[in-house]
Write a protein that holds these residues in place. Structure first.
Motif, PDB file in Angstrom:
ATOM      1  N   GLY A  13      -3.823   1.294  25.007  1.00  0.00           N
ATOM      2  CA  GLY A  13      -4.007   2.785  24.553  1.00  0.00           C
ATOM      3  C   GLY A  13      -3.013   3.466  25.481  1.00  0.00           C
ATOM      4  O   GLY A  13      -2.394   4.532  25.303  1.00  0.00           O
ATOM      5  N   ARG A  14      -2.789   3.042  26.784  1.00  0.00           N
ATOM      6  CA  ARG A  14      -2.642   4.093  27.749  1.00  0.00           C
ATOM      7  C   ARG A  14      -0.808   3.285  28.034  1.00  0.00           C
ATOM      8  O   ARG A  14      -1.040   1.554  28.413  1.00  0.00           O
ATOM      9  CB  ARG A  14      -2.885   3.916  29.385  1.00  0.00           C
ATOM     10  CG  ARG A  14      -4.331   4.573  28.916  1.00  0.00           C
ATOM     11  CD  ARG A  14      -4.893   4.368  30.599  1.00  0.00           C
ATOM     12  NE  ARG A  14      -5.622   3.361  30.177  1.00  0.00           N
ATOM     13  CZ  ARG A  14      -7.389   3.209  30.363  1.00  0.00           C
ATOM     14  NH1 ARG A  14      -7.809   4.268  29.448  1.00  0.00           N
ATOM     15  NH2 ARG A  14      -7.920   2.636  30.791  1.00  0.00           N
ATOM     16  N   PRO A  15      -0.091   4.008  28.487  1.00  0.00           N
ATOM     17  CA  PRO A  15       1.303   3.699  29.407  1.00  0.00           C
ATOM     18  C   PRO A  15       1.741   2.414  30.872  1.00  0.00           C
ATOM     19  O   PRO A  15       1.272   3.374  31.630  1.00  0.00           O
ATOM     20  CB  PRO A  15       2.291   4.549  29.110  1.00  0.00           C
ATOM     21  CG  PRO A  15       1.356   5.540  29.161  1.00  0.00           C
ATOM     22  CD  PRO A  15       0.001   5.181  28.516  1.00  0.00           C
ATOM     23  N   ASP A  16       1.162   1.224  30.474  1.00  0.00           N
ATOM     24  CA  ASP A  16       1.679   0.076  31.118  1.00  0.00           C
ATOM     25  C   ASP A  16       3.059   0.157  32.288  1.00  0.00           C
ATOM     26  O   ASP A  16       3.737   0.415  30.939  1.00  0.00           O
ATOM     27  CB  ASP A  16       1.144  -1.298  31.075  1.00  0.00           C
ATOM     28  CG  ASP A  16       0.064  -0.889  30.820  1.00  0.00           C
ATOM     29  OD1 ASP A  16      -1.133  -0.309  31.261  1.00  0.00           O
ATOM     30  OD2 ASP A  16      -0.753  -1.601  30.082  1.00  0.00           O
ATOM     31  N   VAL A  17       3.317  -0.808  32.755  1.00  0.00           N
ATOM     32  CA  VAL A  17       5.087  -0.327  33.539  1.00  0.00           C
ATOM     33  C   VAL A  17       5.330  -1.662  33.912  1.00  0.00           C
ATOM     34  O   VAL A  17       4.177  -2.333  34.611  1.00  0.00           O
ATOM     35  CB  VAL A  17       5.146   0.906  34.408  1.00  0.00           C
ATOM     36  CG1 VAL A  17       4.435   0.509  35.487  1.00  0.00           C
ATOM     37  CG2 VAL A  17       6.335   1.043  34.636  1.00  0.00           C
TER      38      VAL A  17
END
Length: 197
Positions: A13-17
């Motif tokens: 649920g966290r924004p990876d890049v």
């Protein structure tokens, strides 16, 4: 930085890049008097991926400079031109599509695509697709591998034919899913064909 994409590689649920970086060294831009641009940029690229940390910031999990090949011929189109690219799909998979086209020195053109899923500490190759056309003969070849289902198909046709080509299905042997770094140069990589079904 040529591109930046956000997604969720590890499904937390966290924004990876995902970053596509390119060296910017003027010594790697060479004069060209033949086919192609008058100044040929041979600077290499690097794929970098990072996971978002629970407390903020990111942790790098990938820094690869071989899958996207370095430009070697001014008569060859950039592998990441409008027909190619890198990114993150909605399901969190990383994709790399490489375009092949030469204005001189070869008749073959097409695309090669890779799909990777982050699992067990690296990006595992789960899909491979390649399409090619011989501009002289019109011969077309297509191949698609699904390493999760362990099935692949190939087809051969000609651009002069109207009928959809038949797909020849094959079973792939059980094998560990290889990491992105094990693929090396994406235009040189050739998967092993399994047994016909």
């Amino acid at each position: 930085m040529e591109a930046r994409h956000a997604g969720d590689f590890d499904r937390d649920g966290r924004p990876d890049v995902l970053l596509l970086l390119r060296m910017d060294d003027p010594r790697n831009v060479v004069a060209n008097a033949g086919f192609g641009p008058p100044r040929f940029d041979t600077n290499p690229r690097m794929l970098v991926a990072a996971l978002a940390e629970a407390g903020g910031g990111h942790r790098r999990i990938l820094a690869d400079h071989t899958l996207v090949p370095r430009p070697t011929s001014p008569a060859t189109a950039d592998v990441l031109d409008e027909m190619g690219g890198v990114g993150i799909r909605e399901n969190g998979t990383l994709f790399v599509d490489l375009h092949r086209f030469a204005s001189a020195g070869g008749w073959e053109m097409g695309n090669t695509g890779f799909t990777f899923r982050y699992q067990d500490g690296c990006f595992r190759l789960i899909g491979y697709d390649a399409r090619s056309v011989d501009r002289a003969s019109g011969a077309m070849r297509e191949i698609s591998f699904n390493y999760l289902s362990r099935r692949a198909w190939t087809s051969v046709a000609n651009i002069a034919e109207d009928d959809a080509p038949d797909r020849r299905w094959r079973s792939l042997p059980r094998a560990p899913l290889r990491c992105l770094e094990e693929v090396s140069d994406g235009l040189v990589f050739r998967p092993e064909i399994g047994d016909a079904e």
